[in-house]
Enzyme design. Sequence first.
Site, mmCIF file in Angstrom:
data_model
loop_
_atom_site.group_PDB
_atom_site.id
_atom_site.type_symbol
_atom_site.label_atom_id
_atom_site.label_comp_id
_atom_site.label_asym_id
_atom_site.label_seq_id
_atom_site.Cartn_x
_atom_site.Cartn_y
_atom_site.Cartn_z
ATOM 1 N N GLU A 124 11.449 -8.185 -4.669
ATOM 2 C CA GLU A 124 11.752 -7.095 -3.874
ATOM 3 C C GLU A 124 13.320 -7.223 -3.444
ATOM 4 O O GLU A 124 14.019 -6.360 -3.641
ATOM 5 C CB GLU A 124 11.118 -7.016 -2.520
ATOM 6 N N ASP A 156 10.604 1.308 -1.735
ATOM 7 C CA ASP A 156 9.597 0.469 -1.062
ATOM 8 C C ASP A 156 9.319 0.526 0.176
ATOM 9 O O ASP A 156 9.913 1.347 1.015
ATOM 10 C CB ASP A 156 10.502 -1.231 -1.007
ATOM 11 N N ASP A 216 7.658 -4.091 6.731
ATOM 12 C CA ASP A 216 6.588 -4.509 7.732
ATOM 13 C C ASP A 216 7.051 -3.906 9.006
ATOM 14 O O ASP A 216 6.247 -3.551 9.925
ATOM 15 C CB ASP A 216 6.198 -5.828 7.657
ATOM 16 N N SER A 230 0.709 -1.391 -0.071
ATOM 17 C CA SER A 230 -0.037 0.273 -0.064
ATOM 18 C C SER A 230 0.881 1.397 0.173
ATOM 19 O O SER A 230 0.505 2.272 -0.623
ATOM 20 C CB SER A 230 -1.307 0.053 1.190
ATOM 21 N N GLY A 269 7.829 -8.551 3.114
ATOM 22 C CA GLY A 269 7.110 -9.876 2.670
ATOM 23 C C GLY A 269 5.601 -9.937 3.125
ATOM 24 O O GLY A 269 5.154 -10.937 2.747
HETATM 25 C C1 5RP Z 1 5.373 -6.787 0.230
HETATM 26 C C2 5RP Z 1 6.359 -5.808 1.227
HETATM 27 C C3 5RP Z 1 5.714 -4.377 1.700
HETATM 28 O O1 5RP Z 1 6.612 -3.714 1.485
HETATM 29 C C4 5RP Z 1 5.265 -4.478 3.037
HETATM 30 O O2 5RP Z 1 4.208 -5.875 3.444
HETATM 31 C C5 5RP Z 1 4.719 -3.148 3.587
HETATM 32 O O3 5RP Z 1 3.432 -2.988 3.047
HETATM 33 P P1 5RP Z 1 2.521 -2.154 3.380
HETATM 34 O O4 5RP Z 1 3.061 -0.813 2.631
HETATM 35 O O5 5RP Z 1 1.170 -2.240 2.576
HETATM 36 O O6 5RP Z 1 2.515 -1.816 4.627
HETATM 37 O O7 5RP Z 1 7.167 -6.414 1.683
HETATM 38 O O8 5RP Z 1 5.878 -7.994 -0.263
#
Ligand code: 5RP
Length: 219
Positions: free
Chosen positions: A103, A81, A84, A30, A95
């Site tokens: 990634e 990017d 989490d 997101s 992930g």
């Molecule tokens: C996807 C990821 C994302 O960067 C991670 O999950 C963060 O997601 P979000 O921005 O929706 O909180 O590693 O594989």
Amino acid sequence: MNQDDLKRAVAVAAIEYVPFDCIVGVGTGSTANFFIDELAKIRHKIRGAVASSEASAKRLKGHGIEVLSLNDAGDLQVYVDGADEITRHLHMIKGGGGALTREKIVAAASRKFICLCDESKLVDVLGKFPLPIEVIPMARSSVARQLVLLGGQPALREGYTTDNGNLILDVHGLQIMNPVELESTLDHIAGVVTNGLFARRGADVLLLGTSAGVKTMTV
Ligand code: 5RP
């Protein structure tokens, strides 16, 4: 400010890190989606993007941004990017969206990794967020047994297949005191494709969305 406002604010700030006429490495999730939407506003200033997932590729193309394969693009100047969880050392768990393998590949091919997070993601110790591990389907049970021996509680991400045709085990109950070492240990389990620790190659810059504004952190 809600969480989406914070994500949008860091996405806007990340545009400063995109060099003119470059090919941008783009993450998944997101927060990355907010970044893609901002990137669309300067699409005439970039040559294109390398996407870390089919979902991000689709969103980029939807904005009229050319998507190149990493093989055609070569090394990249910048990768942007979310994460989490992230520490002050800019080690991350990634992930949650299942795109960890691509990634990690795109991040490894990029000179700079700009991580975008809202303040809820900054932690002292990684592991409260279950650590995603992409595994070859036939190795699901044997990898899970090894993860239990390492002190984790793996759970299969039900009904989910990665863009690479593999499975995800989400490992609960870890308190990751040495993420660099654990990242290597996990990579040596037969059947593990990628683990969601991004510590050996962490982020170079964290743009952290807080209610007091965007904070820039480096190691
Ligand atoms: C996807 C990821 C994302 O960067 C991670 O999950 C963060 O997601 P979000 O921005 O929706 O909180 O590693 O594989």
